[in-house]
Scaffold this active site. Structure first.
Site, mmCIF file in Angstrom:
data_model
loop_
_atom_site.group_PDB
_atom_site.id
_atom_site.type_symbol
_atom_site.label_atom_id
_atom_site.label_comp_id
_atom_site.label_asym_id
_atom_site.label_seq_id
_atom_site.Cartn_x
_atom_site.Cartn_y
_atom_site.Cartn_z
ATOM 1 C CB CYS A 287 -0.681 -0.034 1.288
ATOM 2 S SG CYS A 287 -1.551 1.326 1.551
ATOM 3 C CB CYS B 244 0.588 1.642 4.235
ATOM 4 S SG CYS B 244 -1.129 1.009 3.930
#
Length: 99
Positions: free
Chosen positions: A24, A27
């Protein structure tokens, strides 16, 4: 992780849980921001990172549908939740509201 998760969040010190995934992009953006938050607040906050791919049952239990998703717990109770990336001062402000 699930077995000791309850003991981690069942704390007077607020616990910020970051549900993330290695794949991600946002993230990866959030990770250094959370480090800055921890550096600034030190012992006033615990920050726990949970990989949703390795802890699917925990992610499911908290209905994490997207990453990153942050949950803030105080004394074992969820007091705040947000998906997406927030800036350091925004996160600190939210934590301070619950200390």
């Amino acid at each position: 992780m699930k077995s000791n998760f309850k003991s981690i969040i069942d704390s007077e010190t607020p616990v910020l849980v970051d549900f993330y995934a290695d794949w991600c992009g946002p993230c990866k953006t959030l990770a250094p921001i959370l480090k800055q938050v921890k550096d600034e607040l030190q012992d006033a906050i615990k920050i726990v990172k949970i990989d949703v791919d390795k802890n699917q049952s925990l992610a499911s239990q908290f209905q994490v549908r997207g990453v990153p998703t942050m949950l803030l717990f105080k004394n074992g109770t969820q007091v705040w939740r947000q998906s997406g990336v927030l800036q350091k001062q925004d996160i600190i402000s939210i934590i301070n509201q619950h200390t």
